[in-house]
Design a protein around this motif. Sequence first.
Motif, PDB file in Angstrom:
ATOM      1  N   UNK A   1       0.831  -1.199   0.000  1.00 45.09           N
ATOM      2  CA  UNK A   1       0.000   0.000   0.000  1.00 45.09           C
ATOM      3  C   UNK A   1       0.870   1.255   0.000  1.00 45.09           C
ATOM      4  N   UNK A   2       0.561   2.186  -0.893  1.00 46.22           N
ATOM      5  CA  UNK A   2       1.325   3.429  -1.001  1.00 46.22           C
ATOM      6  C   UNK A   2       0.403   4.607  -0.691  1.00 46.22           C
ATOM      7  N   UNK A   3       0.942   5.611  -0.022  1.00 47.62           N
ATOM      8  CA  UNK A   3       0.230   6.855   0.251  1.00 47.62           C
ATOM      9  C   UNK A   3       1.064   8.014  -0.275  1.00 47.62           C
ATOM     10  N   UNK A   4       0.393   9.019  -0.816  1.00 45.47           N
ATOM     11  CA  UNK A   4       1.093  10.222  -1.247  1.00 45.47           C
ATOM     12  C   UNK A   4       0.168  11.418  -1.118  1.00 45.47           C
ATOM     13  N   UNK A   5       0.749  12.611  -1.113  1.00 45.25           N
ATOM     14  CA  UNK A   5      -0.051  13.833  -1.056  1.00 45.25           C
ATOM     15  C   UNK A   5       0.389  14.792  -2.153  1.00 45.25           C
ATOM     16  N   UNK A   6      -0.616  15.493  -2.687  1.00 49.41           N
ATOM     17  CA  UNK A   6      -0.379  16.584  -3.622  1.00 49.41           C
ATOM     18  C   UNK A   6      -0.930  17.856  -3.001  1.00 49.41           C
ATOM     19  N   UNK A   7      -0.256  18.954  -3.228  1.00 49.22           N
ATOM     20  CA  UNK A   7      -0.769  20.256  -2.815  1.00 49.22           C
ATOM     21  C   UNK A   7      -1.223  21.002  -4.069  1.00 49.22           C
ATOM     22  N   UNK A   8      -2.510  21.372  -4.084  1.00 42.28           N
ATOM     23  CA  UNK A   8      -3.077  22.006  -5.279  1.00 42.28           C
ATOM     24  C   UNK A   8      -3.551  23.422  -5.024  1.00 42.28           C
ATOM     25  N   UNK A   9      -3.773  23.812  -3.761  1.00 41.38           N
ATOM     26  CA  UNK A   9      -3.949  25.219  -3.447  1.00 41.38           C
ATOM     27  C   UNK A   9      -5.308  25.693  -3.006  1.00 41.38           C
ATOM     28  N   UNK A  10      -6.382  25.260  -3.683  1.00 43.05           N
ATOM     29  CA  UNK A  10      -7.707  25.775  -3.354  1.00 43.05           C
ATOM     30  C   UNK A  10      -8.747  24.668  -3.498  1.00 43.05           C
ATOM     31  N   UNK A  11      -9.925  24.827  -2.897  1.00 43.46           N
ATOM     32  CA  UNK A  11     -10.991  23.830  -3.083  1.00 43.46           C
ATOM     33  C   UNK A  11     -11.382  23.650  -4.552  1.00 43.46           C
ATOM     34  N   UNK A  12     -11.412  24.745  -5.315  1.00 44.83           N
ATOM     35  CA  UNK A  12     -11.731  24.624  -6.740  1.00 44.83           C
ATOM     36  C   UNK A  12     -10.689  23.774  -7.450  1.00 44.83           C
ATOM     37  N   UNK A  13      -9.426  24.019  -7.171  1.00 43.17           N
ATOM     38  CA  UNK A  13      -8.366  23.228  -7.807  1.00 43.17           C
ATOM     39  C   UNK A  13      -8.359  21.789  -7.310  1.00 43.17           C
ATOM     40  N   UNK A  14      -8.793  21.559  -6.076  1.00 43.70           N
ATOM     41  CA  UNK A  14      -8.984  20.176  -5.626  1.00 43.70           C
ATOM     42  C   UNK A  14      -9.964  19.456  -6.546  1.00 43.70           C
ATOM     43  N   UNK A  15     -11.116  20.078  -6.773  1.00 41.39           N
ATOM     44  CA  UNK A  15     -12.144  19.443  -7.615  1.00 41.39           C
ATOM     45  C   UNK A  15     -11.652  19.281  -9.054  1.00 41.39           C
ATOM     46  N   UNK A  16     -10.978  20.300  -9.564  1.00 43.28           N
ATOM     47  CA  UNK A  16     -10.479  20.218 -10.933  1.00 43.28           C
ATOM     48  C   UNK A  16      -9.436  19.108 -11.078  1.00 43.28           C
ATOM     49  N   UNK A  17      -8.587  18.962 -10.074  1.00 41.22           N
ATOM     50  CA  UNK A  17      -7.550  17.932 -10.136  1.00 41.22           C
ATOM     51  C   UNK A  17      -8.156  16.546 -10.047  1.00 41.22           C
TER      52      UNK A  17
ATOM     53  N   UNK B   1      -2.308  23.154 -14.054  1.00 38.00           N
ATOM     54  CA  UNK B   1      -0.881  23.462 -13.878  1.00 38.00           C
ATOM     55  C   UNK B   1      -0.567  23.828 -12.422  1.00 38.00           C
ATOM     56  N   UNK B   2       0.672  23.545 -12.040  1.00 31.80           N
ATOM     57  CA  UNK B   2       1.153  24.010 -10.747  1.00 31.80           C
ATOM     58  C   UNK B   2       0.931  23.064  -9.587  1.00 31.80           C
ATOM     59  N   UNK B   3       0.589  21.802  -9.842  1.00 27.70           N
ATOM     60  CA  UNK B   3       0.425  20.831  -8.760  1.00 27.70           C
ATOM     61  C   UNK B   3       1.786  20.544  -8.124  1.00 27.70           C
ATOM     62  N   UNK B   4       1.825  20.548  -6.797  1.00 32.77           N
ATOM     63  CA  UNK B   4       3.051  20.208  -6.060  1.00 32.77           C
ATOM     64  C   UNK B   4       2.896  18.810  -5.493  1.00 32.77           C
ATOM     65  N   UNK B   5       3.749  17.905  -5.946  1.00 30.74           N
ATOM     66  CA  UNK B   5       3.723  16.531  -5.434  1.00 30.74           C
ATOM     67  C   UNK B   5       4.656  16.472  -4.223  1.00 30.74           C
ATOM     68  N   UNK B   6       4.037  16.404  -3.044  1.00 30.07           N
ATOM     69  CA  UNK B   6       4.755  16.673  -1.799  1.00 30.07           C
ATOM     70  C   UNK B   6       5.516  15.459  -1.295  1.00 30.07           C
TER      71      UNK B   6
END
Length: 234
Positions: free
Chosen positions: A19-35, A99-104
């Motif tokens: 099992x793998x876990x990862x996080x992305x930082x996308x910035x806003x709730x709208x960008x969460x939904x878009x991503x 654009x601009x997703x940060x893979x943390x």
Amino acid sequence: MTRRTTAHPILNRPEVGAPFFSTWRVGTPLRQRQTVEAIAATWERRPWPTEGLLGYFVYAGEDGSTLLHYSQWADEQAYEAFLKTRRQERNDEIDTAVPGIERVWLGRYRRYRSLTRDDRPTRVPGCVVTVDVEFDGPDPARQRAWVDAVEEALAAEPNMHPGGISAHFHLSTDGTRVLNYAEWGSAQHHIDALAAPGDGVGSATELWKRVQTWPGLKGSTVSRYEYALGLVPD
């Protein structure tokens, strides 16, 4: 092919060896939904990449900025093959859409122990809570001993909150972390449990004090998520 599902993952599937876990930082709730929609569109237009991937699930952070990814692999070799041949093209398409997703961060784990309520099959989690515990160095025996101590404290807990559904403890392969993926009935249930007497979701007992002051424990981070997307082979 790839199929979208609304079913929550089964964490204790015996076939899941990595099992793998990862996080992305996308910035806003709208960008969460878009991503999330970009991930779904990218994956659904392609065949399922490999039999070694059993499921891929995405969760929106309560902070409005992050996404948690949980992938169920049969083994690490299946992931390494995917990484070499199919991962980048998917990420490139997602990055073009948002654009601009940060893979943390990406963490490799093994599930050690799962604790579930008897009524788990009849309940749909409304909130997923992760507890990311870090120790001061690699020690697999310490990882297991700490989880065992948590189980002992839970078994003796005098005020178990009814909103808790399950807890699935994962040990990082580098020996330094434990990640608890916990299912709750709702975010409010978890908030209420934290507000009860004690430090965290446990009562002020000696067993919980032992857990919280474990030698080498550096700290822990608690995050709440809402289930956003499930992808499985059709």
